[in-house]
Enzyme design. Structure first.
Site: not given
Ligand code: NAD
Length: 333
Positions: A205, A229
């Site tokens: 994050d 991804d």
């Protein structure tokens, strides 16, 4: 160099449109290629009763190289992703995604030069999901020492070969202490063999925040499957969109080249898909085949088209069709 044999998987949605563009450009370099076209996905399901025909696996194993368009995966039900199955069945363990700013593209940044290296065979893509009871599901995130060491080795070897300065392992080991913990343990073990390359770790994050604020500070990103991804699409957004970023799926003596984008059903059939990602995937493929000079010529031709801002597709601010943009690149090969 002699003639190469390459498997061509047009895919569906915008797949055939952009794959055709890439094929034309690769051929224009004069490198001799014999294409073996094979269907996959919904078309193959209708024709052969399976979205991933054995013939496709066989041809790719035999030729060792494929150029692949995106393939639609039904959401929530239906057949599993053909792309993920191909990577697993053929042992294409490394997904390599160079993300660079394009001069002339109105991206948010002009100094992005990232390489995302994504583990391609396990993690949350293990396909192990189950109903526990009528209201509860579980998905297994599988991380093995073997696959983690292998992808870390690939990332550091890549960094050494391409004179990159830093490898950052991306993780969430503060929460997923065992699975991402093992991924990190393996990355650290491999990093010790490459003292000339700076090694860092970033929680996924925080990395996303840093990428959006200051992407120029990052170099090679070593990612487990799912984070790779997600981070790839984020990075593509920084340089102007999904239509620009190519990818290589690499295994032992075998590789499949594609775009990072999907089949884009919202614009399929309209003839306005940006062919750049697929054309650059074609250039990566030529480089893999040892045709470095032809690969460089394609990259330069694409860059010139952007610098001049001529005949660009709508996603990058122009009004040209896929064919018109392809012809613009073609005229500079
Ligand atoms: P997507 O990448 O297909 O599209 C996301 C957005 O980007 C859309 O608005 C689309 O129009 C745009 N876009 C993508 N490529 C573009 C291009 N070349 N030029 C211009 N605009 C482009 O993602 P999605 O809509 O989430 O997925 C659609 C289907 O593709 C799904 O079935 C998914 O499973 C599949 N998919 C396949 C692959 C693959 O085969 N490698 C990869 C990703 C998604």
């Amino acid at each position: 160099m002699g003639k190469h044999t390459v498997v061509l998987i047009p895919g569906d949605g915008i797949g055939p449109e952009v794959v055709h563009a890439a094929q034309k450009i690769v051929e224009a370099t004069g490198v001799e290629i014999e294409w073996q076209t094979v269907e996959a996905g919904t078309k193959a399901l209708e024709k052969y009763g399976t979205p991933l025909p054995e013939a496709l696996l066989k041809s790719t194993r035999r030729c060792g190289v494929a150029l692949k368009g995106p393939i639609t995966t039904p959401i929530g039900a239906g057949f599993p992703s053909v792309t993920v199955a191909l990577r697993k069945r053929l042992g294409l363990y490394a997904n390599l995604r160079p993300v660079r700013s394009f001069p002339g593209v109105p991206g948010r940044y002009q100094d992005v030069d990232l390489v995302i290296i994504r583990e391609n065979t396990e993690g949350l893509y293990s396909g192990l999901e189950q109903w526990v009871d009528a209201d509860t599901t579980e998905a297994v995130k599988r991380v093995t020492r073997g696959a983690s060491l292998r992808i870390a080795r690939f990332a550091f070897d890549y960094a050494r070969r391409h004179r990159r300065k830093m490898v950052t392992a991306v993780h969430k080991a503060n929460i997923l202490k065992l699975s991402d913990g093992l991924f990190l343990e393996c990355a650290r073990e491999v990093a010790a063999d490459y003292p000339e390359i700076e090694y860092r770790e970033r929680i996924v994050d925080a990395l996303c925040l840093n990428l959006v604020l200051d992407p120029g500070r990052h170099d090679v990103l070593l990612c487990p499957n799912l984070y790779g991804d997600i981070v790839s699409d984020l990075a593509a957004g920084l340089v102007g969109g999904l239509g620009l970023v190519p990818a290589a799926n690499i295994g032992e003596g075998m590789a499949i080249f594609e775009a990072i984008h999907g089949s884009a059903p919202d614009i399929a059939g309209q003839g306005i898909a940006n062919p750049t990602a697929m054309i650059l995937a074609g250039a990566m493929m030529l480089s893999y085949l040892g045709e470095e000079e032809a690969a460089n010529r394609i990259e330069k031709a694409v860059q010139e088209v952007y610098i001049r801002g001529e005949r660009l597709t709508p996603d990058v601010g122009g009004s040209a069709t896929t064919l018109e943009m392809t012809d613009a690149v073609l005229s500079r090969i």
